[in-house]
Design a protein around this motif. Structure first.
Motif, PDB file in Angstrom:
ATOM      1  N   PRO A   7     -62.446 -23.570  30.120  1.00 56.06           N
ATOM      2  CA  PRO A   7     -62.111 -23.507  28.699  1.00 56.06           C
ATOM      3  C   PRO A   7     -61.498 -22.158  28.334  1.00 56.06           C
ATOM      4  O   PRO A   7     -61.569 -21.210  29.111  1.00 56.06           O
ATOM      5  CB  PRO A   7     -63.466 -23.686  28.021  1.00 56.06           C
ATOM      6  N   PRO A   8     -60.914 -22.047  27.133  1.00 56.95           N
ATOM      7  CA  PRO A   8     -60.397 -20.758  26.674  1.00 56.95           C
ATOM      8  C   PRO A   8     -61.515 -19.712  26.604  1.00 56.95           C
ATOM      9  O   PRO A   8     -62.611 -20.004  26.155  1.00 56.95           O
ATOM     10  CB  PRO A   8     -59.863 -21.060  25.267  1.00 56.95           C
ATOM     11  N   ALA A   9     -61.235 -18.489  27.021  1.00 60.74           N
ATOM     12  CA  ALA A   9     -62.249 -17.433  27.078  1.00 60.74           C
ATOM     13  C   ALA A   9     -62.724 -16.992  25.694  1.00 60.74           C
ATOM     14  O   ALA A   9     -63.856 -16.576  25.528  1.00 60.74           O
ATOM     15  CB  ALA A   9     -61.707 -16.239  27.854  1.00 60.74           C
ATOM     16  N   GLU A  10     -61.870 -17.088  24.670  1.00 60.61           N
ATOM     17  CA  GLU A  10     -62.227 -16.582  23.349  1.00 60.61           C
ATOM     18  C   GLU A  10     -63.000 -17.586  22.497  1.00 60.61           C
ATOM     19  O   GLU A  10     -63.456 -17.251  21.410  1.00 60.61           O
ATOM     20  CB  GLU A  10     -60.966 -16.134  22.601  1.00 60.61           C
ATOM     21  N   ALA A  11     -63.154 -18.791  22.965  1.00 54.53           N
ATOM     22  CA  ALA A  11     -63.830 -19.824  22.184  1.00 54.53           C
ATOM     23  C   ALA A  11     -65.321 -19.528  22.070  1.00 54.53           C
ATOM     24  O   ALA A  11     -65.956 -19.095  23.034  1.00 54.53           O
ATOM     25  CB  ALA A  11     -63.623 -21.185  22.833  1.00 54.53           C
ATOM     26  N   PRO A  12     -65.919 -19.778  20.879  1.00 57.79           N
ATOM     27  CA  PRO A  12     -67.376 -19.641  20.765  1.00 57.79           C
ATOM     28  C   PRO A  12     -68.063 -20.650  21.679  1.00 57.79           C
ATOM     29  O   PRO A  12     -67.524 -21.737  21.938  1.00 57.79           O
ATOM     30  CB  PRO A  12     -67.665 -19.928  19.294  1.00 57.79           C
ATOM     31  N   HIS A  13     -69.228 -20.286  22.144  1.00 61.67           N
ATOM     32  CA  HIS A  13     -69.973 -21.141  23.081  1.00 61.67           C
ATOM     33  C   HIS A  13     -71.417 -21.259  22.615  1.00 61.67           C
ATOM     34  O   HIS A  13     -72.048 -20.265  22.277  1.00 61.67           O
ATOM     35  CB  HIS A  13     -69.909 -20.527  24.482  1.00 61.67           C
ATOM     36  N   ILE A  14     -71.919 -22.498  22.613  1.00 64.70           N
ATOM     37  CA  ILE A  14     -73.332 -22.743  22.310  1.00 64.70           C
ATOM     38  C   ILE A  14     -73.947 -23.444  23.518  1.00 64.70           C
ATOM     39  O   ILE A  14     -73.499 -24.527  23.901  1.00 64.70           O
ATOM     40  CB  ILE A  14     -73.509 -23.605  21.048  1.00 64.70           C
ATOM     41  N   ASP A  15     -74.946 -22.808  24.093  1.00 66.98           N
ATOM     42  CA  ASP A  15     -75.707 -23.409  25.185  1.00 66.98           C
ATOM     43  C   ASP A  15     -76.974 -23.976  24.560  1.00 66.98           C
ATOM     44  O   ASP A  15     -77.917 -23.236  24.274  1.00 66.98           O
ATOM     45  CB  ASP A  15     -76.030 -22.367  26.248  1.00 66.98           C
ATOM     46  N   VAL A  16     -76.981 -25.276  24.302  1.00 67.81           N
ATOM     47  CA  VAL A  16     -78.109 -25.875  23.593  1.00 67.81           C
ATOM     48  C   VAL A  16     -79.395 -25.836  24.406  1.00 67.81           C
ATOM     49  O   VAL A  16     -80.480 -25.990  23.843  1.00 67.81           O
ATOM     50  CB  VAL A  16     -77.813 -27.324  23.125  1.00 67.81           C
ATOM     51  N   ARG A  17     -79.301 -25.598  25.685  1.00 64.00           N
ATOM     52  CA  ARG A  17     -80.499 -25.506  26.525  1.00 64.00           C
ATOM     53  C   ARG A  17     -81.375 -24.335  26.108  1.00 64.00           C
ATOM     54  O   ARG A  17     -82.566 -24.328  26.400  1.00 64.00           O
ATOM     55  CB  ARG A  17     -80.100 -25.371  28.000  1.00 64.00           C
ATOM     56  N   THR A  18     -80.784 -23.357  25.415  1.00 70.64           N
ATOM     57  CA  THR A  18     -81.530 -22.165  25.018  1.00 70.64           C
ATOM     58  C   THR A  18     -82.044 -22.237  23.583  1.00 70.64           C
ATOM     59  O   THR A  18     -82.699 -21.302  23.125  1.00 70.64           O
ATOM     60  CB  THR A  18     -80.642 -20.908  25.155  1.00 70.64           C
ATOM     61  N   LEU A  19     -81.757 -23.312  22.880  1.00 67.67           N
ATOM     62  CA  LEU A  19     -82.132 -23.451  21.468  1.00 67.67           C
ATOM     63  C   LEU A  19     -83.267 -24.455  21.286  1.00 67.67           C
ATOM     64  O   LEU A  19     -83.320 -25.458  22.005  1.00 67.67           O
ATOM     65  CB  LEU A  19     -80.939 -23.947  20.650  1.00 67.67           C
ATOM     66  N   PRO A  20     -84.132 -24.223  20.298  1.00 72.38           N
ATOM     67  CA  PRO A  20     -85.124 -25.249  19.951  1.00 72.38           C
ATOM     68  C   PRO A  20     -84.389 -26.531  19.524  1.00 72.38           C
ATOM     69  O   PRO A  20     -83.343 -26.475  18.870  1.00 72.38           O
ATOM     70  CB  PRO A  20     -85.884 -24.641  18.774  1.00 72.38           C
ATOM     71  N   HIS A  21     -84.942 -27.655  19.900  1.00 71.17           N
ATOM     72  CA  HIS A  21     -84.296 -28.946  19.637  1.00 71.17           C
ATOM     73  C   HIS A  21     -83.907 -29.115  18.168  1.00 71.17           C
ATOM     74  O   HIS A  21     -82.806 -29.594  17.866  1.00 71.17           O
ATOM     75  CB  HIS A  21     -85.206 -30.088  20.088  1.00 71.17           C
ATOM     76  N   ALA A  22     -84.758 -28.704  17.249  1.00 64.29           N
ATOM     77  CA  ALA A  22     -84.508 -28.893  15.818  1.00 64.29           C
ATOM     78  C   ALA A  22     -83.337 -28.069  15.294  1.00 64.29           C
ATOM     79  O   ALA A  22     -82.807 -28.363  14.229  1.00 64.29           O
ATOM     80  CB  ALA A  22     -85.765 -28.548  15.023  1.00 64.29           C
ATOM     81  N   GLN A  23     -82.905 -27.048  16.025  1.00 72.59           N
ATOM     82  CA  GLN A  23     -81.821 -26.173  15.565  1.00 72.59           C
ATOM     83  C   GLN A  23     -80.465 -26.507  16.177  1.00 72.59           C
ATOM     84  O   GLN A  23     -79.443 -25.977  15.745  1.00 72.59           O
ATOM     85  CB  GLN A  23     -82.159 -24.717  15.896  1.00 72.59           C
ATOM     86  N   ARG A  24     -80.433 -27.355  17.168  1.00 70.17           N
ATOM     87  CA  ARG A  24     -79.205 -27.579  17.930  1.00 70.17           C
ATOM     88  C   ARG A  24     -78.051 -28.099  17.085  1.00 70.17           C
ATOM     89  O   ARG A  24     -76.999 -27.462  17.006  1.00 70.17           O
ATOM     90  CB  ARG A  24     -79.477 -28.529  19.100  1.00 70.17           C
ATOM     91  N   HIS A  25     -78.204 -29.263  16.462  1.00 72.71           N
ATOM     92  CA  HIS A  25     -77.101 -29.847  15.705  1.00 72.71           C
ATOM     93  C   HIS A  25     -76.745 -29.000  14.497  1.00 72.71           C
ATOM     94  O   HIS A  25     -75.567 -28.876  14.152  1.00 72.71           O
ATOM     95  CB  HIS A  25     -77.404 -31.285  15.313  1.00 72.71           C
ATOM     96  N   MET A  26     -77.739 -28.368  13.871  1.00 72.14           N
ATOM     97  CA  MET A  26     -77.483 -27.505  12.727  1.00 72.14           C
ATOM     98  C   MET A  26     -76.568 -26.343  13.135  1.00 72.14           C
ATOM     99  O   MET A  26     -75.594 -26.030  12.446  1.00 72.14           O
ATOM    100  CB  MET A  26     -78.796 -26.969  12.162  1.00 72.14           C
TER     101      MET A  26
END
Length: 94
Positions: A7-26
């Motif tokens: 992917p493009p290097a400047e794109a924001p990245h979210i690794d949902v594996r590191t987030l509590p389940h309730a916060q992922r989609h938000m």
């Protein structure tokens, strides 16, 4: 073996594996809302993100593209790109 794209290097990245389940989609939808047209968000998950894709298409039909960069079985990576600047209100802006 899955074909892995870069992917493009400047794109924001979210690794949902590191987030509590309730916060992922938000967090994902908050970041998507801040993208300008052509902007990209990268998501990494430990499961098939099909429910997220369905939710995105239902809430914002035609506003984002969805491309798998890696499709399991242990890691899924998705590139989501904002397609336009049109608002979702009733003003008629497209």
């Amino acid at each position: 073996m899955t074909d892995v794209q870069t992917p493009p290097a400047e794109a924001p990245h979210i690794d949902v594996r590191t987030l509590p389940h309730a916060q992922r989609h938000m967090q994902i939808f908050g970041t998507l809302g801040s993208l300008t047209p052509g902007g990209t968000l990268l998501i990494t998950s430990d499961h098939e993100p099909r429910p997220l894709h369905y939710q995105l298409e239902t809430a914002f039909p035609g506003k984002f593209s969805w491309e798998y960069l890696e499709q399991g079985p242990e890691v899924w990576r998705v590139e989501i790109t904002r397609l336009d600047a049109g608002c979702d209100c009733c003003c008629g802006s497209h």
